[in-house]
Design a protein around this motif. Structure first.
Motif, PDB file in Angstrom:
ATOM      1  N   ASN A   1      16.080   1.711  21.588  1.00 52.45           N
ATOM      2  CA  ASN A   1      15.610   0.346  21.774  1.00 52.45           C
ATOM      3  C   ASN A   1      16.559  -0.433  22.675  1.00 52.45           C
ATOM      4  O   ASN A   1      16.127  -1.180  23.539  1.00 52.45           O
ATOM      5  CB  ASN A   1      15.476  -0.334  20.408  1.00 52.45           C
ATOM      6  N   LYS A   2      17.870  -0.219  22.457  1.00 55.96           N
ATOM      7  CA  LYS A   2      18.878  -0.952  23.216  1.00 55.96           C
ATOM      8  C   LYS A   2      20.158  -0.138  23.211  1.00 55.96           C
ATOM      9  O   LYS A   2      20.462   0.550  22.246  1.00 55.96           O
ATOM     10  CB  LYS A   2      19.090  -2.308  22.537  1.00 55.96           C
ATOM     11  N   LYS A   3      20.919  -0.210  24.298  1.00 56.87           N
ATOM     12  CA  LYS A   3      22.203   0.483  24.366  1.00 56.87           C
ATOM     13  C   LYS A   3      23.300  -0.514  24.697  1.00 56.87           C
ATOM     14  O   LYS A   3      23.106  -1.413  25.499  1.00 56.87           O
ATOM     15  CB  LYS A   3      22.184   1.565  25.446  1.00 56.87           C
ATOM     16  N   LYS A   4      24.434  -0.333  24.035  1.00 53.01           N
ATOM     17  CA  LYS A   4      25.634  -1.100  24.353  1.00 53.01           C
ATOM     18  C   LYS A   4      26.734  -0.102  24.659  1.00 53.01           C
ATOM     19  O   LYS A   4      26.514   1.105  24.610  1.00 53.01           O
ATOM     20  CB  LYS A   4      26.005  -2.015  23.190  1.00 53.01           C
ATOM     21  N   VAL A   5      27.919  -0.577  24.923  1.00 53.06           N
ATOM     22  CA  VAL A   5      29.010   0.303  25.321  1.00 53.06           C
ATOM     23  C   VAL A   5      29.304   1.360  24.262  1.00 53.06           C
ATOM     24  O   VAL A   5      29.367   2.546  24.554  1.00 53.06           O
ATOM     25  CB  VAL A   5      30.285  -0.520  25.625  1.00 53.06           C
ATOM     26  N   ASN A   6      29.480   0.960  23.009  1.00 52.97           N
ATOM     27  CA  ASN A   6      29.872   1.890  21.956  1.00 52.97           C
ATOM     28  C   ASN A   6      28.764   2.239  20.983  1.00 52.97           C
ATOM     29  O   ASN A   6      28.986   3.014  20.056  1.00 52.97           O
ATOM     30  CB  ASN A   6      31.047   1.310  21.160  1.00 52.97           C
ATOM     31  N   SER A   7      27.577   1.670  21.125  1.00 53.92           N
ATOM     32  CA  SER A   7      26.539   1.918  20.135  1.00 53.92           C
ATOM     33  C   SER A   7      25.161   1.934  20.777  1.00 53.92           C
ATOM     34  O   SER A   7      24.942   1.368  21.846  1.00 53.92           O
ATOM     35  CB  SER A   7      26.589   0.862  19.029  1.00 53.92           C
ATOM     36  N   SER A   8      24.238   2.597  20.088  1.00 55.19           N
ATOM     37  CA  SER A   8      22.837   2.640  20.509  1.00 55.19           C
ATOM     38  C   SER A   8      21.985   2.155  19.347  1.00 55.19           C
ATOM     39  O   SER A   8      22.256   2.461  18.189  1.00 55.19           O
ATOM     40  CB  SER A   8      22.422   4.062  20.882  1.00 55.19           C
TER      41      SER A   8
END
Length: 117
Positions: A52-59
């Motif tokens: 749904n969404k990706k960030k630097v350290n987490s999905s």
């Protein structure tokens, strides 16, 4: 006669849920798959999730049946941790997969309630 009713405060509820979550932590196998349009998917306990969404350290992952049945189960992956929120409102949707061809890894699964966090 009146029956005594035990009232649980929100703080007590949080402590009880955190204790249950700590006891429920477990190592489980998480499978990875490439879906349509080369979008990544994960499969856990017979249910598939779309990114749904990706960030630097987490999905952040949403249940594959979100649009069909309004399933509110979500997953957050961070390194070797997997946080699951909500419950599925449908039968598992990925039971017919050939898991021998999929990449997998063991993750520490943490169940959490949206109301607490």
């Amino acid at each position: 006669m009146t029956a005594a009713v035990a009232v649980e405060t929100f703080g007590d509820y949080n402590q009880r849920r955190l204790r249950q979550n700590t006891e429920a932590n477990q190592k489980s196998r998480l499978y990875f798959k490439v879906g349509r349009l080369n979008a990544p998917k994960i499969i856990f306990n017979g249910n598939s999730f779309n990114v749904n969404k990706k960030k630097v350290n987490s999905s952040f992952w949403r249940c594959d049946s979100y649009w069909r049945s309004k399933c509110t189960c979500t997953v957050i992956t961070r390194g070797g941790q997997m946080y699951i929120s909500g419950d599925h409102n449908h039968e598992p949707n990925a039971l017919r997969e050939d898991f021998s061809q999929l990449k997998s890894q063991f993750v520490n699964v943490i169940y959490r309630n949206k109301r607490v966090w």
